[in-house]
Design a protein around this motif. Sequence first.
Motif, PDB file in Angstrom:
ATOM      1  N   MET A   1       0.816  -1.208   0.000  1.00 55.67           N
ATOM      2  CA  MET A   1       0.000   0.000   0.000  1.00 55.67           C
ATOM      3  C   MET A   1       0.854   1.264   0.000  1.00 55.67           C
ATOM      4  O   MET A   1       0.525   2.238  -0.691  1.00 55.67           O
ATOM      5  CB  MET A   1      -0.940   0.010   1.221  1.00 55.67           C
ATOM      6  CG  MET A   1      -2.039  -1.047   1.180  1.00 55.67           C
ATOM      7  SD  MET A   1      -3.015  -1.041  -0.363  1.00 55.67           S
ATOM      8  CE  MET A   1      -3.497   0.673  -0.461  1.00 55.67           C
ATOM      9  N   VAL A   2       1.937   1.262   0.756  1.00 53.62           N
ATOM     10  CA  VAL A   2       2.825   2.428   0.771  1.00 53.62           C
ATOM     11  C   VAL A   2       3.405   2.670  -0.619  1.00 53.62           C
ATOM     12  O   VAL A   2       3.449   3.803  -1.113  1.00 53.62           O
ATOM     13  CB  VAL A   2       3.952   2.240   1.805  1.00 53.62           C
ATOM     14  CG1 VAL A   2       5.029   3.302   1.632  1.00 53.62           C
ATOM     15  CG2 VAL A   2       3.387   2.293   3.224  1.00 53.62           C
ATOM     16  N   TYR A   3       3.854   1.592  -1.253  1.00 53.90           N
ATOM     17  CA  TYR A   3       4.442   1.692  -2.592  1.00 53.90           C
ATOM     18  C   TYR A   3       3.444   2.274  -3.597  1.00 53.90           C
ATOM     19  O   TYR A   3       3.763   3.224  -4.325  1.00 53.90           O
ATOM     20  CB  TYR A   3       4.903   0.313  -3.063  1.00 53.90           C
ATOM     21  CG  TYR A   3       5.330   0.263  -4.507  1.00 53.90           C
ATOM     22  CD1 TYR A   3       6.593   0.703  -4.905  1.00 53.90           C
ATOM     23  CD2 TYR A   3       4.463  -0.210  -5.488  1.00 53.90           C
ATOM     24  CE1 TYR A   3       6.984   0.664  -6.232  1.00 53.90           C
ATOM     25  CE2 TYR A   3       4.848  -0.251  -6.824  1.00 53.90           C
ATOM     26  CZ  TYR A   3       6.108   0.189  -7.192  1.00 53.90           C
ATOM     27  OH  TYR A   3       6.487   0.164  -8.510  1.00 53.90           O
ATOM     28  N   HIS A   4       2.229   1.719  -3.639  1.00 48.72           N
ATOM     29  CA  HIS A   4       1.245   2.181  -4.618  1.00 48.72           C
ATOM     30  C   HIS A   4       0.733   3.586  -4.297  1.00 48.72           C
ATOM     31  O   HIS A   4       0.467   4.371  -5.214  1.00 48.72           O
ATOM     32  CB  HIS A   4       0.090   1.180  -4.714  1.00 48.72           C
ATOM     33  CG  HIS A   4       0.450  -0.067  -5.461  1.00 48.72           C
ATOM     34  ND1 HIS A   4       0.419  -0.134  -6.837  1.00 48.72           N
ATOM     35  CD2 HIS A   4       0.870  -1.278  -5.033  1.00 48.72           C
ATOM     36  CE1 HIS A   4       0.799  -1.345  -7.227  1.00 48.72           C
ATOM     37  NE2 HIS A   4       1.076  -2.052  -6.146  1.00 48.72           N
TER      38      HIS A   4
ATOM     39  N   GLY B   1      -5.418   6.588   1.124  1.00 47.67           N
ATOM     40  CA  GLY B   1      -4.761   5.286   1.119  1.00 47.67           C
ATOM     41  C   GLY B   1      -5.502   4.278   1.978  1.00 47.67           C
ATOM     42  O   GLY B   1      -5.835   4.564   3.141  1.00 47.67           O
ATOM     43  N   ASP B   2      -5.765   3.114   1.425  1.00 46.95           N
ATOM     44  CA  ASP B   2      -6.429   2.045   2.168  1.00 46.95           C
ATOM     45  C   ASP B   2      -5.482   1.419   3.183  1.00 46.95           C
ATOM     46  O   ASP B   2      -4.312   1.144   2.872  1.00 46.95           O
ATOM     47  CB  ASP B   2      -6.892   0.953   1.198  1.00 46.95           C
ATOM     48  CG  ASP B   2      -8.399   0.778   1.194  1.00 46.95           C
ATOM     49  OD1 ASP B   2      -9.058   1.232   2.150  1.00 46.95           O
ATOM     50  OD2 ASP B   2      -8.915   0.181   0.233  1.00 46.95           O
ATOM     51  N   MET B   3      -5.982   1.152   4.365  1.00 47.35           N
ATOM     52  CA  MET B   3      -5.221   0.389   5.348  1.00 47.35           C
ATOM     53  C   MET B   3      -5.570  -1.081   5.156  1.00 47.35           C
ATOM     54  O   MET B   3      -6.731  -1.470   5.281  1.00 47.35           O
ATOM     55  CB  MET B   3      -5.538   0.865   6.766  1.00 47.35           C
ATOM     56  CG  MET B   3      -5.135   2.303   7.006  1.00 47.35           C
ATOM     57  SD  MET B   3      -5.138   2.774   8.746  1.00 47.35           S
ATOM     58  CE  MET B   3      -3.791   1.777   9.387  1.00 47.35           C
ATOM     59  N   PRO B   4      -4.582  -1.919   4.831  1.00 47.72           N
ATOM     60  CA  PRO B   4      -4.866  -3.312   4.497  1.00 47.72           C
ATOM     61  C   PRO B   4      -5.157  -4.194   5.711  1.00 47.72           C
ATOM     62  O   PRO B   4      -5.005  -3.760   6.867  1.00 47.72           O
ATOM     63  CB  PRO B   4      -3.586  -3.753   3.789  1.00 47.72           C
ATOM     64  CG  PRO B   4      -2.516  -2.928   4.424  1.00 47.72           C
ATOM     65  CD  PRO B   4      -3.159  -1.588   4.682  1.00 47.72           C
TER      66      PRO B   4
END
Length: 276
Positions: free
Chosen positions: A66-69, A84-87
């Motif tokens: 998620m950080v990368y995208h 940003g979604d938290m997975p």
Amino acid sequence: MNSKFTTQSFSKAKQKEEKITMLTAYDYSMAQIIDGSGIDAILVGDSLGMVMQGHDSTLEVTMDHMVYHCACVSRGVKHALVVGDMPFLSYHVSTEEAVRNAGRLIQEGKAGAVKLEGGKNMAGTVKAIVNAQIPVMGHIGLTPQSVNIFGGFKVQGKQEAKARALIEDALALEEAGVFSIVLEAVPEELARIITEKVSVPTIGIGAGRYCDGQILVINDILGAYSEFTPKFVKQYAHLNATITDAVGEYIQDVKSQKFPEKKHTYAMDESLLKKV
């Protein structure tokens, strides 16, 4: 489109009864196109686990993914709010870990806000993240990270008790400090009730016409994801067929030597070429 869309813009839009538009994006190029089109907000969704990574659910997506995208998308955006979604499991183990992971999406991923799934059970976590000065978008109804509990991707809130529970979830999230709430796969009239009861904007995905805004997966509206098309999706393009045709034409051109042509090549000075 000259000013940046922010979490405050969400609130102002609801007050003015202006619909909010959201789409997902997972990479720089697509984010740049979507942002340039005038979208209000972009969600870097953990749906990338399905449409980008080829998994059956979102559960395999990690914080590093998620950080990368988020970072890729953020570099392509000038106007839209990036969320940003938290997975899965990034905010369930402890409040401290939840705040730390939310901070990574802001600090490393350059997102402007985070989104997490859950209602009353996550209100304390939401409040802690908000207290850390990180804007939070809630998400109730069909929460994909709970797919194993739901027994699949099913509409939520069709029974009276579950409908009341969703209303309570929305009110708890509002009290915890979210700036917006995603309502996924819930009956239209229930979404209308929730939208009227909370002061923060609701963003629908399969939740009907009365939400304060709408969000869809970009791959779905472009017809670029062929595995499954939900009932609530409207396709605005058919890129799967377009890309298939284009690649097929390229293959034929290469094999028949129609490509590359002279105009696609680089020249070299003949006097120098003789010395080689």
